[in-house]
Every structure is written in C-alpha cells, then in structure tokens.
Design a protein around this motif. Structure first.
Motif, mmCIF file in Angstrom:
data_model
loop_
_atom_site.group_PDB
_atom_site.id
_atom_site.type_symbol
_atom_site.label_atom_id
_atom_site.label_comp_id
_atom_site.label_asym_id
_atom_site.label_seq_id
_atom_site.Cartn_x
_atom_site.Cartn_y
_atom_site.Cartn_z
ATOM 1 N N VAL A 50 22.354 68.590 11.265
ATOM 2 C CA VAL A 50 23.564 67.780 11.381
ATOM 3 C C VAL A 50 24.765 68.673 11.069
ATOM 4 C CG1 VAL A 50 24.826 65.783 10.518
ATOM 5 C CG2 VAL A 50 22.324 65.697 10.716
ATOM 6 N N THR A 51 25.560 68.941 12.085
ATOM 7 C CA THR A 51 26.687 69.856 11.905
ATOM 8 C C THR A 51 28.026 69.134 11.830
ATOM 9 O OG1 THR A 51 26.838 70.165 14.303
ATOM 10 C CG2 THR A 51 25.484 71.733 13.054
ATOM 11 N N VAL A 52 28.029 67.832 12.187
ATOM 12 C CA VAL A 52 29.265 67.084 12.065
ATOM 13 C C VAL A 52 29.548 66.850 10.581
ATOM 14 C CG1 VAL A 52 28.258 64.770 12.096
ATOM 15 C CG2 VAL A 52 30.572 65.125 12.958
ATOM 16 N N ALA A 112 37.093 66.124 7.907
ATOM 17 C CA ALA A 112 36.094 66.002 8.971
ATOM 18 C C ALA A 112 36.011 67.270 9.806
ATOM 19 C CB ALA A 112 36.439 64.816 9.859
ATOM 20 N N LYS A 113 34.850 67.436 10.450
ATOM 21 C CA LYS A 113 34.634 68.569 11.352
ATOM 22 C C LYS A 113 33.700 68.108 12.465
ATOM 23 C CE LYS A 113 31.791 71.882 10.305
ATOM 24 N NZ LYS A 113 31.124 73.040 9.654
ATOM 25 N N ALA A 114 34.024 68.519 13.709
ATOM 26 C CA ALA A 114 33.203 68.122 14.859
ATOM 27 C C ALA A 114 31.826 68.785 14.798
ATOM 28 C CB ALA A 114 33.905 68.498 16.156
ATOM 29 N N GLY A 115 30.841 68.138 15.439
ATOM 30 C CA GLY A 115 29.485 68.683 15.481
ATOM 31 C C GLY A 115 28.527 67.646 16.032
ATOM 32 N N VAL A 116 27.244 67.873 15.842
ATOM 33 C CA VAL A 116 26.242 66.916 16.309
ATOM 34 C C VAL A 116 25.770 66.062 15.134
ATOM 35 C CG1 VAL A 116 25.468 68.347 18.222
ATOM 36 C CG2 VAL A 116 24.355 68.580 15.991
ATOM 37 N N ASP A 117 25.417 64.823 15.459
ATOM 38 C CA ASP A 117 24.994 63.892 14.416
ATOM 39 C C ASP A 117 24.114 62.820 15.032
ATOM 40 O OD1 ASP A 117 24.744 62.734 11.957
ATOM 41 O OD2 ASP A 117 26.728 61.804 11.930
ATOM 42 N N LEU A 118 23.523 62.012 14.175
ATOM 43 C CA LEU A 118 22.698 60.898 14.609
ATOM 44 C C LEU A 118 23.605 59.754 15.036
ATOM 45 C CD1 LEU A 118 19.809 59.615 14.723
ATOM 46 C CD2 LEU A 118 20.222 58.809 12.400
ATOM 47 N N ASP A 119 23.355 59.210 16.225
ATOM 48 C CA ASP A 119 24.105 58.065 16.730
ATOM 49 C C ASP A 119 23.334 56.804 16.364
ATOM 50 O OD1 ASP A 119 25.148 55.960 18.317
ATOM 51 O OD2 ASP A 119 25.932 57.398 19.755
ATOM 52 N N LEU A 150 20.116 64.092 18.756
ATOM 53 C CA LEU A 150 21.420 64.171 18.108
ATOM 54 C C LEU A 150 22.480 64.283 19.201
ATOM 55 C CD1 LEU A 150 20.735 66.569 15.100
ATOM 56 C CD2 LEU A 150 20.508 64.087 15.232
ATOM 57 N N THR A 151 23.640 63.708 18.960
ATOM 58 C CA THR A 151 24.687 63.702 19.977
ATOM 59 C C THR A 151 25.963 64.330 19.425
ATOM 60 O OG1 THR A 151 25.398 61.486 19.297
ATOM 61 C CG2 THR A 151 23.771 61.633 21.058
ATOM 62 N N GLU A 152 26.797 64.814 20.318
ATOM 63 C CA GLU A 152 28.073 65.412 19.935
ATOM 64 C C GLU A 152 28.994 64.336 19.374
ATOM 65 O OE1 GLU A 152 29.227 68.481 19.919
ATOM 66 O OE2 GLU A 152 27.424 69.440 20.709
#
Length: 623
Positions: free
Chosen positions: A204-206, A223-230, A252-254
């Motif tokens: 998880v990079t978001v 906050a910082k953009a990245g991929v996470d669980l939707d 995982l989604t952007e």
C-alpha cells in the motif's frame, strides 16, 4: 320453354325473352343470384352488365338431380370460433400454469428451482439451500495472494427475503428458465479491516491524511498518491463470487488524495489547536464540571470518509473514558446484576440503573464550541443507564452448586505481613464471575499489587533467592485458586510452579505469580458461569467455585519422585534482604489429572515439574 324450366324466380315484366338472365352487380363486388345466395364472381372493374347464358333445358322424361349447394362462408364461422376459443383457453391455461404460486415458473437461484412456490415456501427452501454455503469462507485473490475471510467476521450473509422478492418480480415466462442472482449483504468496513490484516502493508503506497494528538499537541500527516485497497470494489466482488464458491479478484487500485496539505493545515489551525487551548465548562443539572484539554484531545478525532477527506468528530466512547473523572461528581454509575452467596447458597442480586452524562448528545455541543478561542461553555444532560448485566442474564449462567473447593494453610496469624497479603488478594478476587468460554487472568483482575492497595513486604523468590518484596504470600492464594480451577476440570491456560518445593503446597499442582511476567490463567470450558468465592481465617485460605457440575470426579494420580538432589549451602551478606533457610532437596515428579464423566474417563492429562534444591541460606558469618 315454359316458366317452370327456369332456375330461380320468373323474370319480371321488364325482363328479356327466354334466351338470357340478367344478374345485378352489387356495390360490394358480388352478384345477387336468383336464390338469394352469395356467389363471388370475377367482375370487370367498370359497372357493366354481365350476361350469363341460361342453363341447358332438361328433357321432361329425365329425372333431374339437384346438386348440393356450395359451402358457404358463414357455415365455417363456428369452426373458426372454436379454434379461437381453444387458442384463448390455451393461452389462459399457459398463463395460469406460468403464474401458479407467487414465484413464476422457470425461476432458479443457485440451481434451486423456486417456480410455482409461495413466498413463504420459497424463503424456507432457499434458506435450507444456502445454509451450508453460508458458513463457507469467502475466497479472495487479494493483490495476487489467495486469502480467506470468515463470513461471520464481516457480516457476509445471504439476504433471502430480498432474493425471493427479486424472483417473484422477475416476470412470467412459458418456456425456459431464468437465473436470479442471490442478494448478498456485507459490512464493507469490516471487510476492509479483515482484508487489510492479510494485505502486505508495504504494497500500500497511498498515504491518507491524518490528524492525531500527541498529548495535547496536534500532529498532521499529509496525503500522498499511490495504490490502495478499494473498499467498494472489494465488497462488490466478494458479494458476486462468494455465493458460488468462486474466487473474488481484488486488486489494489490507483488512488489520488482528495485533500491537499493546505486543507489539512486549515483543520489543525482552525479546529485541533483551539480545541485543546483551554478547558470546556459543562453544566449538568445545575452543577458545573470542567473537561480539560487532555480529555478533549482523547475524545476529539478526525475521521476520514470513503475518499480520505478528514472531518472532526467526537468519539463518545473515548470521551466517556477520558472524562470519567470529570463526570464522576454528577453521575451515578449503574450496578450490574450479579450473584452472591447468601446463607451458604448462590443467589441472584438484581442490578440497579444509573444516570450518566449523555456523551452522544454532548458531542455535537462540543464540536460547536471547540474552534472558539474564548471561554467555552456547553450544557449536558443526564441519561438513564441500564446495567450491562441483567438478573435474567445472571440466572442463565446456571450458578447453583459447589463444583470444587481447595484450602491451603499458613502460619503467623492474620496480622503477619504475609498473611495480610493473602487476605488482601483473596478479597480482591472474591465474588468474581467467569463467563462461559472466558479466560480468567489473576494479574488482569487484581492489577499490580502495590502498597497503595494494602499489600506489604513479605518473602518472595527473586533470582533464585528469597528476599522481601511487596505482595509476598500472593503465591499461596495463587496456588489455592489454581487447585480449585484444576479440580473443577477447567482448562489450564497459564501457570508456573515455584522454583523450590514448599511442603504447604501439593507438589507439581501449584503455582506462583509475579506481576506482570508470571500469571495464572484458566479458561471456563463449561457452558455455565462460575462464581469464585474466597474465605480466610488466621491460618488458612479457601477458594470455592460455584457453577453447575459437569464432571463426575476430578482426581490426581502421582508418580514417584525421581532425580533427587541435595541442597547446597549458600552464604549471603547479612542485611534486610537476606532470609535464612534450612534448605530442601530438589526432585522431579509427574502428576496426572484424571477426569471422569458419565461413568467414563474423558481426560488424563500429565503435569511434570522439576524442583531446584532450595539452598541452605546462611546470612553473614564464616564456615
């Protein structure tokens, strides 16, 4: 030719001689025949006269056979009506067939035909059909890794009524089948929590924004953009795959932050900092109390919505815990129902309601004033608080008879420091109720044994030697409680015998305690509650457990002592920490707990312990 030789009526006075007959054309394109029958003929399109030659004369001596008239259209009408009636009856029959019951025919759910059933019948049949499926774990391919989720942990269930309603309104059909997908419900928040526990956090990079308090200082995280669980996507795919035992693919989604650094800073400056800058006065029933900055910081939280946007809120549970001291003067706590020994028998004692500050209503009031920089005042109200445990709850526990009791003895009388410690810890445990399936922890129940709680200095084993320590003697109560639980057939979760053997305890079947590293824990594996009753005299402590008897008997079978070792002599520096002893041998021994139920042996558990030889401690002097 006479008039009798004509077919049809005689010509009128204006008719031609006996060589021809004139037929009149009717407006609808038919010709009126002499006998009045309808005969369709091919006619010119113009309104001209058609001349039809007369029939050939028949000689008088011949018998004339009149041919049967041609079939008429109106004679076919009853047949056509019959066909239409049959088709109508067939259609009506088909409709009746298709709509028998509340569910149209041909409707299936998960391979189960519900057609022609009533709503009640369909619900019953579907519940039985999905009963086994309901307990099956949800299979998820989470970010490429196969994991499972227990349905009960995320409230994943079949919505049978909603599915049956969908089936009932799916439309009528005469042929074929229609498959209705089952309606499924899930708690999205719980599902997200369960999946995140099995998700590699490094994937998880978001980074979502957050505001928390370190003491009374607000600390922001941007906050910082990245991929996470939707969360929504995960719920949708799990609900679709679980009913059929399929695997829900949850990647995982952007994710792009929806909250800027400036917006986070605005919350810190506009809400978080002023919130803890000063206390808030709360007026309740004519009395005023103060919620200090520390309590406010505990109760004020900044919660993200589904997109990660923060907003301030009051966590009622955290505020209640943090403000307990402040609220205390205006509150009356509810007393839960319990069970007590009266006249030597357990009796249920009803609980009493209390009145507590309604923190749920207080929360919005606080949020209104927390951004203000001047004096803040709010009005609170008291709400009735029912006991967490009712008399009916206690009655269901089935605490009605003695199931085990154990006594150990000590010297020194009631006033000796060690005896005082035994009496103090026994009082702290007296009346405790262990729920079915619960694990009792002695350290958790009593907390740290301190001077403030009435404990005194008495001998304890520290690093293999006897020294004075606060709470010395608590191990004797620990051993007594352990044996009571042992002979009630309860599950041993954690205990540790002493390093040295003491004759006042049964060998092997005994336990020591030291906060917080050594504890006594046992689990109530029966379907009934357990009441712990303690009693002390000037020379003994007794623990009795009351419940409903489950086992016929619990006994101990000892093996012989082996590997005996002699005690060494150890000289120690004279002083308050040195306690002289005569020494005891060390040995190893086995003990088996044998439990019988319904005339059969149901458990034989082995306990083994090796005792170190207790040195002969000599304080000061020379050999």
């Amino acid at each position: 030719m006479t008039s009798s030789e004509w077919f049809g009526p005689q010509p009128s006075s204006g008719a031609r001689p006996d060589d021809t007959v004139i037929l009149n054309e009717t407006p609808d394109g038919t010709v009126a025949t002499p006998d009045g029958a309808d005969a369709t003929v091919a006619l010119p399109t113009s309104s001209e006269t058609v001349i039809i030659p007369p029939p050939r004369p028949v000689p008088p001596q011949e018998k004339i056979e009149t041919p049967p008239p041609p079939p008429r259209k109106r004679r076919r009408r009853p047949v056509a009506v019959a066909v239409v009636a049959l088709l109508g009856a067939g259609a009506a029959g088909s409709a009746a067939y298709a709509t028998t019951g509340d569910i149209p025919r041909g409707v299936e759910v998960l391979g189960l035909s519900l057609g022609a059933l009533t709503l009640a019948e369909a619900e019953k049949a579907l519940r039985e059909h999905v009963a086994t499926r309901s307990a099956q774990p949800a299979r998820v391919r989470l970010d490429g890794q196969d994991v499972t989720v227990t349905p009960a942990s995320v409230d994943l269930t079949f919505d049978v009524p909603a599915t049956v309603d969908a089936a009932a309104t799916s439309g009528i059909r005469l042929f074929g089948t229609k498959t209705i997908p089952p309606a499924v419900r899930v708690d999205e928040t719980k599902l997200e929590t369960a999946l995140r526990k099995q998700l590699d956090p490094e994937r998880v990079t978001v980074l979502r924004p957050a505001i928390a308090f370190r003491g009374v200082t607000p600390v922001a995280r941007y906050a910082k953009a990245g991929v996470d669980l939707d969360r929504a996507l995960a719920a949708e795919r799990v609900k679709a795959a679980w009913p059929t035992g399929g695997v829900a693919d949850v990647p995982l989604t952007e994710r792009t932050p929806v909250m800027t650094d400036e917006q986070v800073d605005a919350l810190v400056e506009g809400v978080a900092k002023p919130a803890v800058a000063a206390p808030v006065t709360v007026t309740v029933g004519g009395e005023s109390i103060e919620l200090g900055p520390a309590a406010i910081a505990k109760g004020l939280v900044f919660r993200p919505d589904g997109q990660g946007r923060l907003s301030p809120a009051i966590d009622a549970k955290r505020l209640r815990a943090a403000g307990a001291t402040a609220f205390g003067p205006v509150e009356t706590p509810a007393e839960p129902a319990t069970v007590r020994l009266r006249n030597g028998r357990p009796q249920v004692v009803p609980g009493t309601p209390g009145r507590l500050v309604d923190v749920a209503k207080l929360g919005p009031e606080l949020l209104e004033v927390l951004p203000a920089t001047g004096p803040r005042k709010v009005t609170g109200v008291l709400a009735a608080a029912e006991p967490e445990t009712s008399a009916a709850d206690v009655t269901k526990l089935g605490i009605k008879q003695k199931v085990s009791t154990f006594t150990t003895y000590f010297t020194g009388g009631r006033n000796a420091p060690r005896s005082q410690n035994i009496i103090t810890i026994a009082k702290a445990v007296d009346g405790a109720v262990v729920q079915p399936g619960a694990t009792f922890s002695l350290n958790r129940h009593t907390g740290e044994r301190t001077y403030a709680k009435g404990y005194k200095d008495a001998p304890v084993i520290v690093g293999g030697v006897l020294e004075p320590g606060v709470g010395g003697g608590a191990s004797q109560f620990t051993t007594t409680l352990f044996n009571a639980a042992y002979y009630a057939g309860l599950q041993d979760v954690e205990h540790k015998p002493h390093s040295f053997y003491f004759s006042r305890y049964p060998s092997v079947i005994e336990a020591t305690i030291f906060y917080p590293t050594l504890d006594l824990k046992f689990k109530n594996t029966t379907p009934y509650g357990i009441l712990i009753d303690t009693a002390t005299t000037g020379r003994s402590v007794t623990v009795t457990l009351w419940s409903t008897k489950v086992y016929d008997s619990v006994k101990t079978v000892y093996g012989p002592r082996r590997n005996q070792t002699s005690p060494p002599t150890v000289r120690r520096e004279a002083g308050p920490k040195c306690i002289s002893t005569s020494g005891l041998p060390g040995f190893t021994q086995d003990a088996w707990r044998v439990i019988r139920k319904d005339g059969q042996e149901v458990e034989r558990k082995k306990f083994t312990w090796r005792y170190d030889p207790e040195p002969r401690f000599v304080c000061g002097g020379t050999e």
